[in-house]
Design an enzyme around this catalytic site. Structure first.
Site, PDB file in Angstrom:
ATOM      1  N   GLY A 129       0.928  -1.508   0.133  1.00 27.24           N
ATOM      2  CA  GLY A 129       0.132   0.395   0.167  1.00 27.24           C
ATOM      3  C   GLY A 129       0.694   0.790   0.131  1.00 27.24           C
ATOM      4  N   GLY A 131       3.842   2.890  -2.271  1.00 28.47           N
ATOM      5  CA  GLY A 131       5.018   2.494  -3.822  1.00 28.47           C
ATOM      6  C   GLY A 131       5.469   3.816  -3.565  1.00 28.47           C
ATOM      7  CB  SER A 132       4.080   6.769  -5.467  1.00 29.27           C
ATOM      8  OG  SER A 132       4.813   5.934  -6.742  1.00 29.27           O
ATOM      9  N   GLY A 244      20.168   5.258  -5.952  1.00 28.75           N
ATOM     10  CA  GLY A 244      19.309   4.099  -7.238  1.00 28.75           C
ATOM     11  C   GLY A 244      19.423   4.032  -8.291  1.00 28.75           C
ATOM     12  CD  GLN A 281      13.382   8.708 -47.891  1.00 30.06           C
ATOM     13  OE1 GLN A 281      12.373   9.200 -47.757  1.00 30.06           O
ATOM     14  NE2 GLN A 281      13.917   9.196 -48.444  1.00 30.06           N
ATOM     15  CD  GLN A 338       5.910  -1.970 -36.081  1.00 24.69           C
ATOM     16  OE1 GLN A 338       5.408  -2.350 -35.197  1.00 24.69           O
ATOM     17  NE2 GLN A 338       5.331  -1.775 -37.083  1.00 24.69           N
ATOM     18  CD  GLU A 365      15.925   2.538  -7.626  1.00 23.32           C
ATOM     19  OE1 GLU A 365      16.348   3.766  -7.166  1.00 23.32           O
ATOM     20  OE2 GLU A 365      16.732   0.969  -7.981  1.00 23.32           O
ATOM     21  CD  GLU A 369       2.625   8.086 -14.614  1.00 23.20           C
ATOM     22  OE1 GLU A 369       4.053   7.713 -14.065  1.00 23.20           O
ATOM     23  OE2 GLU A 369       2.779   7.747 -15.557  1.00 23.20           O
TER      24      GLU A 369
HETATM   25  N1  CAA Z   1      17.586  13.340  -0.223  1.00 25.62           N
HETATM   26  C1  CAA Z   1      17.587  13.312   1.323  1.00 25.62           C
HETATM   27  N2  CAA Z   1      16.280  13.947   1.071  1.00 25.62           N
HETATM   28  C2  CAA Z   1      15.337  14.152   1.156  1.00 25.62           C
HETATM   29  C3  CAA Z   1      15.357  13.874  -0.884  1.00 25.62           C
HETATM   30  C4  CAA Z   1      16.560  13.238  -0.631  1.00 25.62           C
HETATM   31  N3  CAA Z   1      16.873  13.298  -2.271  1.00 25.62           N
HETATM   32  N4  CAA Z   1      14.402  14.482  -1.548  1.00 25.62           N
HETATM   33  C5  CAA Z   1      13.725  14.703  -0.248  1.00 25.62           C
HETATM   34  N5  CAA Z   1      14.460  15.010   1.001  1.00 25.62           N
HETATM   35  C6  CAA Z   1      13.550  15.295   2.202  1.00 25.62           C
HETATM   36  C7  CAA Z   1      13.770  17.188   1.777  1.00 25.62           C
HETATM   37  O1  CAA Z   1      14.812  17.724   2.078  1.00 25.62           O
HETATM   38  C8  CAA Z   1      12.585  17.373   3.013  1.00 25.62           C
HETATM   39  O2  CAA Z   1      13.089  17.201   4.278  1.00 25.62           O
HETATM   40  P1  CAA Z   1      12.442  18.106   5.405  1.00 25.62           P
HETATM   41  O3  CAA Z   1      11.976  16.630   6.444  1.00 25.62           O
HETATM   42  O4  CAA Z   1      13.752  18.730   6.745  1.00 25.62           O
HETATM   43  O5  CAA Z   1      11.464  19.004   4.848  1.00 25.62           O
HETATM   44  C9  CAA Z   1      12.083  16.122   3.078  1.00 25.62           C
HETATM   45  O6  CAA Z   1      13.075  14.331   2.575  1.00 25.62           O
HETATM   46  C10 CAA Z   1      11.093  15.480   2.334  1.00 25.62           C
HETATM   47  O7  CAA Z   1      10.863  16.005   1.512  1.00 25.62           O
HETATM   48  P2  CAA Z   1       9.679  16.281   0.481  1.00 25.62           P
HETATM   49  O8  CAA Z   1       8.820  17.216   0.832  1.00 25.62           O
HETATM   50  O9  CAA Z   1       9.810  16.423  -1.109  1.00 25.62           O
HETATM   51  O10 CAA Z   1       8.653  14.975   0.233  1.00 25.62           O
HETATM   52  P3  CAA Z   1       7.146  14.052  -0.195  1.00 25.62           P
HETATM   53  O11 CAA Z   1       6.583  14.374   1.041  1.00 25.62           O
HETATM   54  O12 CAA Z   1       6.902  15.397  -1.324  1.00 25.62           O
HETATM   55  O13 CAA Z   1       7.028  13.790  -1.382  1.00 25.62           O
HETATM   56  C11 CAA Z   1       8.394  11.823  -3.476  1.00 25.62           C
HETATM   57  C12 CAA Z   1       7.973  13.553  -2.812  1.00 25.62           C
HETATM   58  C13 CAA Z   1       8.647  12.534  -4.988  1.00 25.62           C
HETATM   59  C14 CAA Z   1       6.935  11.692  -4.195  1.00 25.62           C
HETATM   60  C15 CAA Z   1       9.209  10.727  -2.574  1.00 25.62           C
HETATM   61  O14 CAA Z   1       8.455  10.385  -1.726  1.00 25.62           O
HETATM   62  C16 CAA Z   1       8.928   9.888  -3.622  1.00 25.62           C
HETATM   63  O15 CAA Z   1      10.524  10.352  -4.506  1.00 25.62           O
HETATM   64  N6  CAA Z   1       8.344   8.584  -3.907  1.00 25.62           N
HETATM   65  C17 CAA Z   1       8.405   7.989  -4.894  1.00 25.62           C
HETATM   66  C18 CAA Z   1       8.874   6.607  -3.623  1.00 25.62           C
HETATM   67  C19 CAA Z   1      10.094   5.641  -4.844  1.00 25.62           C
HETATM   68  O16 CAA Z   1      10.777   6.012  -5.668  1.00 25.62           O
HETATM   69  N7  CAA Z   1      10.009   4.119  -4.318  1.00 25.62           N
HETATM   70  C20 CAA Z   1      10.445   2.820  -5.256  1.00 25.62           C
HETATM   71  C21 CAA Z   1      11.297   2.296  -4.457  1.00 25.62           C
HETATM   72  S1  CAA Z   1      12.763   1.420  -4.531  1.00 25.62           S
HETATM   73  C22 CAA Z   1      11.868   0.292  -5.889  1.00 25.62           C
HETATM   74  O17 CAA Z   1      11.247   0.320  -6.821  1.00 25.62           O
HETATM   75  C23 CAA Z   1      11.910  -1.809  -5.453  1.00 25.62           C
HETATM   76  C24 CAA Z   1      13.114  -2.156  -5.468  1.00 25.62           C
HETATM   77  O18 CAA Z   1      13.415  -3.260  -5.253  1.00 25.62           O
HETATM   78  C25 CAA Z   1      13.873  -1.457  -6.957  1.00 25.62           C
END
Ligand code: CAA
Length: 410
Positions: A129, A131-132, A244, A281, A338, A365, A369
């Site tokens: 529940g 992911g993003s 990653g 082409q 293709q 990752e 979107e």
């Molecule tokens: N590095 C360090 N800190 C960061 C950061 C980064 N890249 N990005 C944000 N932060 C910090 C911010 O500075 C902020 O800090 P404060 O609490 O001090 O204010 C805090 O984190 C919250 O940041 P945001 O307000 O930007 O967070 P958000 O709630 O808006 O979420 C999001 C941002 C972009 C939606 C994020 O949640 C996201 O990237 N979601 C996708 C997750 C993802 O990629 N999941 C895949 C997991 S791995 C996988 O796929 C499995 C596998 O085995 C391969």
């Protein structure tokens, strides 16, 4: 920014090309069909030093820079996505997190065997529940004396049934607002009672890879296994994703190249209307686009890798590279199928595997979107990077390549 590759870059690239051409490409189609990971893959990657490619020698690695990591991922995914996925989780999402955030004791205990390839590592963030929406995770970590008790289940975990070490994110505080401030990171090992894992079957792609779930029931984790500080887990997770996503981007660049090279070869071999299809082409147009996508993805990856080497924060640039390269690897794979016509629709040629493999990377990752939202928010100024308590260290060849004994006591 200097785009020329060093002797070391070329040497690492060549090592991976030799490995994939001799040991991966000839048999990967069969493993993909069987939907199993070749048991030789991880031990061979370990033996070749690939699992610790960009980790300093003093921590068991090979001492190459972050651009080398990207070049290695490109060559691995040129052969098959499953090998690059290993790099994403073992190196990008786990070992580099230990390098950035770990204490010296944690590095010696966990990073050294990982970089040497004696232990395999996974990254446990996603849940069924969450992911993003990372902050919505349900896994919990309750403090009890000098331990934390972990409960929860992580999904879509690459190497779930193979890894010895897991970097697990769980809530140490379920009431704090905003919710991301209640997340902490823990190093969990497979031998801890209460840890169970399983494989997920029936995937569209990455079939010769290992994807599964990790469940934790009252797992007692020593407090010294916390990575970073309590409540710092969300930032650690995002910083892990900065690395990653770099491996995913560079890998997808390799997948675009696979589509391009295979299509060029086939277009020379196949004739229609009295001439090789390379002379038509509309085929030329597809090849030209694939070349454009490859060059652009490569340059975006190079920029991200260069920034990492300098120790400059690269969240936006890495996100752009990941979004662009993965989106265009799907496009390139569709075009490659293709170009191959009906043969592209069968597993007689690898392009149908490229197409199936390409789709996962626009989801994991950070979906495309999520990356679009991030890019727009940076452009509007809604999103700004804050300095971290511990940044990924800049690549310093003297530090990276020094043997442990020569640095003892420094
Ligand atoms: N590095 C360090 N800190 C960061 C950061 C980064 N890249 N990005 C944000 N932060 C910090 C911010 O500075 C902020 O800090 P404060 O609490 O001090 O204010 C805090 O984190 C919250 O940041 P945001 O307000 O930007 O967070 P958000 O709630 O808006 O979420 C999001 C941002 C972009 C939606 C994020 O949640 C996201 O990237 N979601 C996708 C997750 C993802 O990629 N999941 C895949 C997991 S791995 C996988 O796929 C499995 C596998 O085995 C391969």
């Amino acid at each position: 920014m200097d785009f020329s590759l060093t002797e070391e870059h070329i040497q690492a690239q060549k090592m991976v090309v030799d490995f994939t051409h001799k040991e991966v490409i000839p048999t990967i189609g069969e493993w993909d069909r069987k939907q199993e990971m070749n048991p030789a893959t991880l031990p061979r990657m370990a033996e070749l030093g690939i699992l610790g490619i960009c980790i300093p020698v003093r921590y068991g690695g090979q001492g190459f820079d972050y651009i080398t990591l990207g070049l290695v991922c490109e060559e691995l995914e040129r052969a098959d996505t499953t090998l690059r996925v290993v790099m994403s989780v073992h190196v990008g999402l786990n070992s580099m997190a230990l390098l950035q955030w770990g204490t010296e004791e944690q590095k010696q205990k966990f990073l050294v065997p990982q970089a040497r390839g004696e232990k395999y590592a996974a990254f446990c963030l996603t849940e069924s529940g969450a992911g993003s929406d990372v902050a919505n995770m349900q896994a919990t970590a309750r403090k009890s004396g000098d331990k934390y008790i972990l409960n929860g289940e992580k999904m879509w975990i690459s190497l779930a049934t193979k890894a010895h070490h897991f970097l697990v994110f769980a809530k140490t505080d379920t009431t704090v607002t905003p919710a991301h401030k209640g997340i902490s990171a823990f190093i969990v090992t497979r031998d801890m009672p209460g840890v169970t894992t399983g494989d997920i079957h029936g995937k569209l792609g990455v079939r010769a890879g290992s994807t599964g779930w990790v469940a934790m029931q009252d797992v007692e984790v020593p407090a010294e296994n916390m990575l970073g500080e309590e409540g710092e887990g969300f930032k650690i997770a995002m910083s892990c994703l900065d690395n990653g996503r770099f491996t995913v981007a560079t890998g997808a660049t390799g997948l675009i190249r696979a589509c391009l090279e295979d299509s060029v070869k086939y277009a020379h071999e196949r004739s229609t209307f009295g001439k090789p299809i390379a002379q038509h082409q509309l085929i030329k147009q597809k090849i030209a686009y694939m070349q454009q996508w490859y060059d652009t993805a490569y340059l975006l990856c190079m920029r991200a890798g260069w920034l990492k080497n300098q120790g400059i924060r690269n969240t936006r640039e890495t996100s752009m590279a990941k979004w662009y390269a993965t989106d265009h690897s799907v496009k390139a794979a569709l075009e490659a199928v293709q170009v191959h016509g009906a043969y592209g629709f069968s597993d007689e040629y690898p392009v149908e595997r490229y197409l199936r493999n390409s789709k996962g990377a626009v989801i994991y990752e950070g979906t495309s979107e999520i990356h679009q939202l991030m890019q727009a928010d940076y452009a509007f100024g809604f999103r700004q990077d804050k300095p971290l308590r511990r940044e990924l260290p800049a690549y310093d060849p003297d530090f990276w390549q020094a043997e442990p004994e020569t640095v003892a006591g420094d």
